[in-house]
Scaffold this motif. Structure first.
Motif, PDB file in Angstrom:
ATOM      1  N   HIS A   1      39.458  46.363  51.208  1.00  0.00           N
ATOM      2  CA  HIS A   1      39.048  44.971  51.220  1.00  0.00           C
ATOM      3  C   HIS A   1      38.896  44.635  49.816  1.00  0.00           C
ATOM      4  N   MET A   2      38.780  45.704  48.997  1.00  0.00           N
ATOM      5  CA  MET A   2      38.563  45.647  47.437  1.00  0.00           C
ATOM      6  C   MET A   2      39.923  45.519  46.752  1.00  0.00           C
ATOM      7  N   SER A   3      40.802  45.416  47.546  1.00  0.00           N
ATOM      8  CA  SER A   3      42.323  45.500  46.558  1.00  0.00           C
ATOM      9  C   SER A   3      42.512  44.158  45.755  1.00  0.00           C
ATOM     10  N   SER A   4      42.080  43.039  46.476  1.00  0.00           N
ATOM     11  CA  SER A   4      42.393  42.128  45.650  1.00  0.00           C
ATOM     12  C   SER A   4      41.323  41.241  44.990  1.00  0.00           C
ATOM     13  N   VAL A   5      40.202  42.142  44.579  1.00  0.00           N
ATOM     14  CA  VAL A   5      39.116  41.781  43.943  1.00  0.00           C
ATOM     15  C   VAL A   5      39.178  42.385  42.478  1.00  0.00           C
ATOM     16  N   LYS A   6      39.163  41.421  41.560  1.00  0.00           N
ATOM     17  CA  LYS A   6      39.107  41.750  40.038  1.00  0.00           C
ATOM     18  C   LYS A   6      37.863  41.770  39.300  1.00  0.00           C
ATOM     19  N   ASN A   7      37.019  40.601  39.721  1.00  0.00           N
ATOM     20  CA  ASN A   7      35.704  40.452  39.213  1.00  0.00           C
ATOM     21  C   ASN A   7      34.574  40.327  40.290  1.00  0.00           C
ATOM     22  N   CYS A   8      33.390  41.190  40.243  1.00  0.00           N
ATOM     23  CA  CYS A   8      32.547  40.836  41.276  1.00  0.00           C
ATOM     24  C   CYS A   8      31.008  40.750  40.765  1.00  0.00           C
ATOM     25  N   PHE A   9      30.175  40.335  41.720  1.00  0.00           N
ATOM     26  CA  PHE A   9      28.838  40.283  41.390  1.00  0.00           C
ATOM     27  C   PHE A   9      27.964  41.241  42.383  1.00  0.00           C
ATOM     28  N   ILE A  10      27.319  42.118  41.930  1.00  0.00           N
ATOM     29  CA  ILE A  10      26.503  43.409  42.746  1.00  0.00           C
ATOM     30  C   ILE A  10      25.199  43.018  42.814  1.00  0.00           C
TER      31      ILE A  10
ATOM     32  N   VAL B   1      25.931  42.584  49.873  1.00  0.00           N
ATOM     33  CA  VAL B   1      25.934  43.721  49.078  1.00  0.00           C
ATOM     34  C   VAL B   1      26.741  43.340  47.941  1.00  0.00           C
TER      35      VAL B   1
ATOM     36  N   TYR C   1      39.214  45.071  58.449  1.00  0.00           N
ATOM     37  CA  TYR C   1      40.053  46.111  58.061  1.00  0.00           C
ATOM     38  C   TYR C   1      40.212  47.260  58.919  1.00  0.00           C
TER      39      TYR C   1
ATOM     40  N   LYS D   1      46.816  39.294  42.614  1.00  0.00           N
ATOM     41  CA  LYS D   1      46.463  40.643  43.302  1.00  0.00           C
ATOM     42  C   LYS D   1      46.606  40.704  44.753  1.00  0.00           C
TER      43      LYS D   1
ATOM     44  N   LEU E   1      29.663  40.274  46.162  1.00  0.00           N
ATOM     45  CA  LEU E   1      30.469  39.128  45.816  1.00  0.00           C
ATOM     46  C   LEU E   1      31.449  39.311  44.964  1.00  0.00           C
ATOM     47  N   GLY E   2      32.801  39.115  45.647  1.00  0.00           N
ATOM     48  CA  GLY E   2      34.019  39.594  44.594  1.00  0.00           C
ATOM     49  C   GLY E   2      34.715  38.278  44.521  1.00  0.00           C
ATOM     50  N   GLU E   3      35.318  38.098  43.313  1.00  0.00           N
ATOM     51  CA  GLU E   3      36.128  36.667  43.195  1.00  0.00           C
ATOM     52  C   GLU E   3      37.460  37.459  43.686  1.00  0.00           C
TER      53      GLU E   3
ATOM     54  N   ILE F   1      37.558  45.182  37.656  1.00  0.00           N
ATOM     55  CA  ILE F   1      37.006  46.509  38.483  1.00  0.00           C
ATOM     56  C   ILE F   1      38.132  47.285  38.910  1.00  0.00           C
TER      57      ILE F   1
ATOM     58  N   ILE G   1      32.202  51.658  41.976  1.00  0.00           N
ATOM     59  CA  ILE G   1      33.035  50.643  41.383  1.00  0.00           C
ATOM     60  C   ILE G   1      33.009  50.906  39.674  1.00  0.00           C
TER      61      ILE G   1
END
Lengths: 114, 103
Positions: free
Chosen positions: B53-62, A54, A33, A63, A56-58, B43, B25
């Motif tokens: 890069h986070m724009s299309s993420v709704k749920n995440c594991f940290i 760091v 990006y 969206k 893991l995003g679904e 989120i 977040i």
């Protein structure tokens, strides 16, 4: 989408994981990006060691459709990324010089690029 | 174990997780585990433009190891209870279980 400690973003299908958060990703692409644009590099199958993960995003496909990011050819994005990195490094150089002049100790080890 | 139990009481609360890479977040705490890994639903990234890069993420594991802070609503925490539990833990730390791999 997996974000790694070195700042890379890998997108793929999560096939397996374990208690260390080691991950197996199939059909992985590395997405770079820069600003509002991105470029994809196909990478195949990845086994990621958990300590480098760091988050893991679904990815929510609805969206993703609504996002305003443009895809551009890989060569362009790599050039843009290098320029961005160089600009950041120049800023960091100035910053550490100023801090040093003020008597601060400059810490160069904390450079987890993510 | 103390903070694992503490976080379990906060499931379904809205929290903000600040990571060591300065990414923050906000989301609903869905689950936590013994490593204090965190799962957030629905989120919203603070300062979204810096992190496209986070724009299309709704749920995440940290992963727990990358968390710097977890910001919580103050009403959700019984500070007296927490302080008491911490005092007990300091006086007599519970034996740390070795990670057992089940065959």
């Amino acid at each position: 989408m997996v974000v790694l400690r070195d700042g890379r973003k890998l997108i793929g299908t999560l096939r397996s994981f374990d208690q260390f958060a080691n991950l197996v990703l199939q059909d992985t692409i590395e997405r770079i990006y820069v600003g509002n644009c991105y470029g994809d590099i196909p990478r195949g199958i990845f086994l990621i060691r958990g300590e480098n993960v760091v988050l893991l995003g679904e990815i929510d496909l609805d969206k993703e459709e609504r996002s305003n990011l443009r895809e551009i050819p890989v060569e362009e994005v790599l050039v843009a990324q290098r320029e961005e990195m160089e600009a950041k490094q120049r800023l960091e150089k100035i910053r550490s010089r100023v801090l040093h002049e003020q008597g601060f100790c400059v810490d160069n080890s904390q450079n987890d690029l993510y | 174990m103390l903070f694992y139990s503490f976080f379990k009481t906060l499931v379904d609360q809205k929290v903000t997780v600040e990571l060591k890479n300065d990414l923050a977040i906000t989301g609903t705490l869905k689950s936590v585990d013994q490593f204090l890994n965190i799962k957030l639903d629905d989120i919203m990234v603070i300062d979204e433009e810096r992190y496209p890069h986070m724009s299309s993420v709704k749920n995440c594991f940290i992963r727990g190891s990358v968390v710097r802070y977890v910001q919580l609503p103050s009403q959700a925490v019984d500070t007296a209870l927490l302080q008491d539990a911490a005092r007990r833990e300091a006086a007599q730390p519970t034996p740390q279980q070795a990670n057992v791999r089940v065959k």
